[in-house]
Design an enzyme around this catalytic site. Structure first.
Site, PDB file in Angstrom:
ATOM      1  N   GLY A 191       5.343 -10.569  -1.488  1.00  0.00           N
ATOM      2  CA  GLY A 191       4.299 -10.187  -0.533  1.00  0.00           C
ATOM      3  C   GLY A 191       2.968 -10.732  -1.016  1.00  0.00           C
ATOM      4  CD  GLU A 208       0.848   0.184   5.137  1.00  0.00           C
ATOM      5  OE1 GLU A 208       0.330  -0.936   5.333  1.00  0.00           O
ATOM      6  OE2 GLU A 208       1.285   0.907   6.035  1.00  0.00           O
ATOM      7  CG  HIS A 259      -3.305   2.318  11.826  1.00  0.00           C
ATOM      8  ND1 HIS A 259      -3.476   1.000  12.176  1.00  0.00           N
ATOM      9  CD2 HIS A 259      -4.297   2.604  10.961  1.00  0.00           C
ATOM     10  CE1 HIS A 259      -4.524   0.526  11.543  1.00  0.00           C
ATOM     11  NE2 HIS A 259      -5.038   1.447  10.780  1.00  0.00           N
ATOM     12  CG  HIS A 268      -5.970   4.057  14.345  1.00  0.00           C
ATOM     13  ND1 HIS A 268      -6.863   4.127  15.372  1.00  0.00           N
ATOM     14  CD2 HIS A 268      -6.654   3.632  13.261  1.00  0.00           C
ATOM     15  CE1 HIS A 268      -8.054   3.735  14.916  1.00  0.00           C
ATOM     16  NE2 HIS A 268      -7.950   3.430  13.639  1.00  0.00           N
ATOM     17  N   GLY A 307      -0.171 -10.349   0.753  1.00  0.00           N
ATOM     18  CA  GLY A 307      -1.326  -9.826   1.482  1.00  0.00           C
ATOM     19  C   GLY A 307      -2.413  -9.476   0.482  1.00  0.00           C
ATOM     20  CG  LEU A 308      -6.147  -7.321   1.559  1.00  0.00           C
ATOM     21  CD1 LEU A 308      -7.000  -6.110   1.869  1.00  0.00           C
ATOM     22  CD2 LEU A 308      -7.028  -8.458   1.093  1.00  0.00           C
ATOM     23  CB  SER A 336     -12.594  -1.189  15.219  1.00  0.00           C
ATOM     24  OG  SER A 336     -13.305  -0.519  14.210  1.00  0.00           O
ATOM     25  NE  ARG A 340      -8.361   5.744  10.771  1.00  0.00           N
ATOM     26  CZ  ARG A 340      -8.181   4.623  10.093  1.00  0.00           C
ATOM     27  NH1 ARG A 340      -7.087   4.447   9.393  1.00  0.00           N
ATOM     28  NH2 ARG A 340      -9.078   3.687  10.119  1.00  0.00           N
ATOM     29  N   GLY A 354      -0.705  -8.060  -2.848  1.00  0.00           N
ATOM     30  CA  GLY A 354       0.127  -9.057  -3.527  1.00  0.00           C
ATOM     31  C   GLY A 354      -0.642 -10.320  -3.870  1.00  0.00           C
TER      32      GLY A 354
END
Lengths: 644, 261, 225
Positions: free
Chosen positions: A40, A432, A408, A266, A42-43, A284, A337, A45
């Site tokens: 992974g 996550e 979400h 969300h 993403g942010l 958003s 939320r 990884g």
């Protein structure tokens, strides 16, 4: 207590400093002798892979995307929290810590959350240095906004595309290490199993999504940064490829899965428009700063509206129920939320929902447009309004947006200790993918913070502790465990290919999503959960006897990819239901209808459920074993959340 | 469940879709019919309908790239009726909705076509050339840790905003696909401009542009002839001004850097 | 000096040569047009012939001529190299349906076609007025200069030659409408304050220069034949 969570001794504020000193270091000359697999990019990884490579480790990074830049971190809109207190409004590390623990409804570890708040300030510095174009004030300093109900302005942002800019920052750092040869990048490669040698994670089995080749990869440690499992619901704000396969395979190889029922709904998503719907789009949360949420006061009025007999503009102020402002005068439209989502559902359940399906509430900007003018609103939300119009064909400057909650984020995930190591030695989980620091509910703008904190500033320290105790001898795929894992992967693929039934993977996935949303979504109850468990078991049997695939496994086959992921969702879904059934309380994103206050708010049971539920795989079709990690709170007082 | 517009009439469409088994074979256009398409569907949801039909019938679904379906990941990349991402300006394929088409329409769907973007299968192409260009220099060389405080270097808001606008490139490749020359200059210029505008990118300004342009040429993209198709089709509105900045940066770097190669 | 070679053979380097030579050729057009305006003087070509004599004998002009030829040469050579490269960048499989016309101007996509028309014209033009002036016996005018004016007049009374000349000027005009501003863009001179001015000047320049050149054959064809 089943497992040492390795939380350092000492006062909260000193734990991380102390721990950094106590973890064993790997000799700089030896670092290049260690291979680390990061799955992974993403942010969490991408940041981890880049940072580990900078330290000198050999990194092999894997993504099923065609490029690391496509990870779904990119879609995060609102911003990233950091306790910089640039705005002089009373923010501090402790306040961010406190807000996160409280927002998570007291189901997260104090020590982890405090560390997260501490390193949050470094993240901003790092990203600025990378060239991330954060929003700035006219004086040239970084701008902040208040977000997701926080009482201070601590959210850094890049218009409505913060996730994109942060991901591209991590991607650039990763690209630099790829160019240096310190990271070997495997794109369009999907992890299909974890390889364990002598009780330790030593590699993975992947499938090349272009030519179908099954590959073995060995390393001294494996990091999973594979995101959340929100797509178990089929419809969610997650990207289409998001899946739980890597985490679930690791779980079946011994990694505990913690708090799977903690899913975040969300409140501000564009409602479903038809049964062809393939995903939901988030608007958003910042929209709630200026938009007012309402439904018609009476069911009759709502019905006439749904049938098109009256128009929105025909409903007078007196006939509108601004239910969040009415019920929560202090926070109004900015309640957390979970509270906002549940209230929207409640309105729709009462029959006061709007839109032709009745599954939506209004988010109205008429007042702010009147007060500040359409131009000012466009400055702030122009791109969001345009996106809404593109998708729905309706102009939010002229009529209120219709919104409805959607899945979400998943707070649950692989159980990790303070070092982010799972119950399998040598296997780490970040972002996550792990059960993380958000407890039972995540605050807005905290997901980006946690992903980058794990990747840039936590894992690079803590992974050394384990590696320093591993001899720096080369690892290979020679061990029979690799061949065995590969054989299992092949057998499973062959089985999927040979069922030759009638239903498509998407068909099963939609069916699963429907069950999960209906019984394990915004509100759950014991009876529904029991029913859902039986339904899922039935669906799983049907899947393995009636799945339809075409083509072959030795070429690009997107339906086959989907089928493998759905097969895992079908198992994970059942565990989520078990977890929700076990947790006889309401907290954060987990709302059990049996446990609520007379006003309909979530009712926690701190005496019996202030623990992390870590589930242990116990063989196919066997009930999983529940392990409890008790949560102790020494620095915050547990209170009933109140946003009145 | 009814759509947002209960009066919208479902459509029947003819699709002409490029089918190609893999990189080593040639492909051809194949015709398909899809029925009862709701105008509220996204274009990709319409393809989902086609693929579900194909799979049920025992045929192979059409391979295409997509992921976030909200216009930001840059995965989706279809050449629809002769236009990158279809007829609507400022829109990715996933954000294109069927209400832009009419009942009875014939829609031709092709993959991006460029030497540097070989076809993987059907409509899916390999855009790793873009990654290699970024690897050649599209970054600021700062290791994790040790960065100065975020407010240490003030950046004028106007500069930060312009850098941001260049940085919003989603790397979809529509610029290459729509350019007559299959040029990647808009993509490269977006990254070069972003980092040239910001003080953080200033340190490696010259080597960055030299290396990125060299890699761009090596990948076999064409040269820019200032036609402007790229900017017109860019779903996030990256401006042609960036290409001028790239040219300027390149010329300055070549004229003044110490690099003799 | 490999860096110079590497710079000039890169895609941007070649474009920069195109821009510099193109803008240089624009400056030539201005000089050429102003000089040729003497055709309109109505003195039976005396001034024009004096001017022609000066232009063909002055050593400074001869040096400038070499630079001009080099300018044309590089402009054409780089155009050929870039066109080949750009065509192969698309790959063998072209789009089955391509509506590029919906996102760009015809002229900007057809600079090569326009340039080829101009090149054909240039060859005819050079043969007629340059080659013949230098290498063929021409009559002399009253001031003992070669009477190029007479050659111009006979040529511009030939319908097909006038047609070619006017067509070439139309092509040149379209070529410049894109090329003038494009040259500045390629040189990196794009600024929100000045680019609109450059574009406006480019339009004016293209139309005035080409109209000026086209006016000459039309003038002779209509009024002198």
């Amino acid at each position: 207590m089943f497992q040492d969570s390795k939380i350092p001794e000492g006062p909260l504020t000193e734990k991380w400093e102390k721990h950094k000193f106590n973890v064993k270091l790997v000799n700089p000359a030896n670092k290049r002798k260690y291979d680390i697999i990061v799955v992974g990019t993403g942010l969490a990884g991408g940041a981890a892979a880049a940072s580990l490579a900078e330290l000198g480790y050999n990194v092999k990074a894997f993504t099923y995307h065609d490029s690391p830049r496509r990870a779904h971190s990119i879609a995060a809109q609102g911003g990233i929290n950091a306790a910089k207190n640039y705005q002089n409004d009373g923010d501090s590390v402790f306040r961010l810590f406190y807000d996160t623990i409280k927002g998570g409804d007291y189901r997260a570890r104090e020590a982890n959350v405090y560390r997260l708040a501490q390193v949050s300030v470094n993240i901003i510095d790092q990203c600025v240095a990378q060239g991330v174009p954060f929003a700035r004030e006219y004086g040239g300093l970084l701008a902040n906004r208040s977000f997701g109900g926080a009482q201070v302005s601590r959210t850094f942002y890049a218009r409505g595309q913060t996730g994109q800019q942060l991901l591209l920052g991590a991607y650039s750092a990763l690209s630099r290490q790829i160019a240096y040869g310190k990271v070997k990048m495997y794109t369009r490669s999907e992890m299909l199993d974890l390889v364990i040698v002598d009780g330790k994670a030593r590699g993975i089995i992947t499938r090349n999504l272009i030519n179908g080749e099954i590959e073995q990869h060995a390393a001294h440690a494996v990091v999973l940064a594979t995101g959340g499992y929100g797509n178990v619901f089929y419809l969610s704000t997650n990207a289409k490829y998001c899946n739980a396969t890597a985490a679930w395979r690791a779980h079946k190889k011994g990694a505990y899965f913690a708090n799977p029922c903690f899913t975040q709904i969300h409140p501000t998503c564009i409602p479903v428009s038809g049964d062809y719907q393939s995903k939901l789009t988030l608007m958003s949360e910042s929209l709630r700063n200026d938009g007012r949420v309402w439904v018609p006061k009476t069911v009759e009025m709502a019905e006439r509206l749904r049938k098109g007999e009256v128009k929105v503009s025909d409903i007078s102020e007196d006939d509108r129920d601004y239910f969040l402002e009415r019920k929560y005068p202090a926070f109004g439209n900015l309640v957390p939320r979970d509270v906002a989502s549940r209230n929207a559902k409640q309105m729709c359940d009462e029959g006061r929902g709007v839109g032709s399906s009745g599954l939506a509430v209004y988010l109205d900007f008429a007042e702010i447009i009147k007060r500040t003018g359409a131009d000012a609103v466009s400055q702030k939300y122009g791109n969001l309004f345009a996106m809404y119009e593109k998708i729905t064909g309706e102009d939010p400057y002229k009529q209120p947006m219709r919104i409805y909650p959607a899945v979400h984020y998943t707070m649950g995930g692989l159980w990790v200790d303070y070092n982010l190591q799972t119950t399998v030695p040598g296997l780490y989980a970040t972002g996550e993918c792990n059960f993380s620091d958000h407890g039972a509910n995540r605050l807005g703008a905290s997901a980006l913070m946690q992903g980058l904190a794990d990747g840039y500033f936590v894992l690079p320290y803590t992974i050394g502790d384990q590696l320093a105790q591993t001899p720096p001898t080369p690892v290979t795929t020679q061990h029979p465990a690799f061949a065995e894992a590969e054989a299992q992967v092949r057998a499973r693929i062959n089985k999927l290919m040979s069922i030759n039934g009638t239903r498509t993977p998407d068909d099963f996935h939609k069916h699963l999503g429907h069950i999960m949303w209906e019984y394990c979504g915004m509100a759950r109850n014991a009876e529904g959960l029991r029913h859902a468990k039986a339904e899922i078991q039935k669906l799983r049997r049907e899947f393995w006897s009636d799945l339809k695939l075409t083509g072959t496994e030795t070429e690009m086959n997107q339906a086959l990819e989907k089928a493998g992921r759905v097969a895992d969702f079908l198992e994970l879904g059942e565990l989520m239901i078990d977890d929700a059934y076990n947790r006889n309380e309401s907290c954060g994103g987990h709302f059990r209808e049996e446990y609520q206050t007379p006003e309909g708010e979530a009712l926690r049971d701190d005496e019996n459920y202030a623990y992390v539920a870590a589930w242990q795989f116990n063989g196919e079709d066997q009930p999983e074993i529940l392990n409890k990690e008790e949560l102790t709170f020494e620095n915050v007082k547990l209170t009933q959340r109140s946003y009145k | 469940m009814a759509g947002s517009n209960p009066n919208a009439k479902p459509m029947n469409l003819t699709l002409k879709v490029w089918r190609q088994k893999n990189r080593n074979t040639t492909g051809q256009i194949v015709d398909y019919q899809v029925r009862d398409i709701s105008p509220d569907m996204s274009f990709l949801e319409m393809l989902d309908v086609l693929n579900e039909d194909l799979l049920r019938k025992g045929d192979e679904p059409v391979a295409f790239d997509h992921d976030c379906r909200e216009g930001i990941c840059g995965s989706c990349n279809l050449f629809i009726n002769g236009r990158a991402h279809g007829p609507e300006a400022g829109t990715t394929t996933c954000q294109l909705h069927m209400r832009k088409f009419s009942d009875g329409d014939t829609i031709t769907i092709e993959p991006w076509r460029a030497n540097a973007f070989p076809v993987n299968k059907d409509l899916s192409v390999d855009r790793s050339a873009f990654d290699r260009i970024i690897q050649a220099g599209g970054y600021v060389s700062v290791n994790t840790g040790g960065a100065p405080d975020g407010n240490e270097i003030p950046v004028p808001k106007e500069i930060a905003d312009r850098a941001f606008e260049a940085a919003t490139c989603i790397g979809c490749g529509a610029c290459v696909a729509s350019c007559k020359n299959a040029s990647a200059m808009l993509f490269v210029s977006a990254k070069v401009s972003q980092l040239a505008l910001l003080p953080q990118g200033n340190v490696e300004r010259k080597t960055r542009v030299e290396n990125m342009v060299a890699q761009m040429d090596k990948e076999g993209f064409g040269a820019c002839t200032n036609i402007g198709s790229c900017a017109a089709e860019c779903p996030v509105g990256i401006s042609l001004e960036n290409i001028a900045i790239l040219n300027r940066e390149f010329l300055t770097a070549k004229a003044t850097s110490n690099n003799l190669a | 000096m490999s860096w110079i070679n590497n710079t000039l053979s890169s895609s941007i380097g070649r474009k920069i040569i195109m821009a510099i030579t193109g803008l240089f050729l624009c400056s030539f057009l201005v000089v050429h047009l102003i000089g040729n305006l003497q055709l309109f003087k109505g003195d039976g070509g005396l001034a024009f012939n004096t001017y022609s004599h000066f232009m063909s004998t002055n050593p400074m002009i001869r040096v400038a001529e070499i630079i001009l030829v080099a300018g044309f040469g590089f402009h054409i050579y780089e155009a050929l190299v870039l066109t080949r490269r750009n065509q192969s960048a698309r790959g063998n499989q072209k789009y089955v349906v391509d509506h590029i016309g919906q996102n760009s101007d015809w002229k900007s996509r057809n600079m090569g076609v326009l340039g080829s028309v101009i090149l054909v014209f240039l060859i005819v033009h050079l043969y007629n007025f340059y080659y013949r002036y230098h290498y063929e016996p021409l009559p002399f005018d009253s001031q003992n200069n070669k009477n190029l004016y007479a050659v111009v007049m006979t040529s511009f009374q030939t319908w097909w030659y006038v047609a070619l000349y006017v067509l070439a000027q139309v092509a040149l005009c379209y070529h410049l409408l894109h090329g003038f501003a494009s040259g500045f863009q390629t040189l990196g001179l794009n600024h929100r304050k000045y680019t609109p001015v450059i574009k406006a000047v480019g339009y004016g320049f293209s139309i005035i220069v080409c109209a000026g050149f086209a006016a000459m054959p039309l003038y002779f064809f209509i009024f002198k034949s």
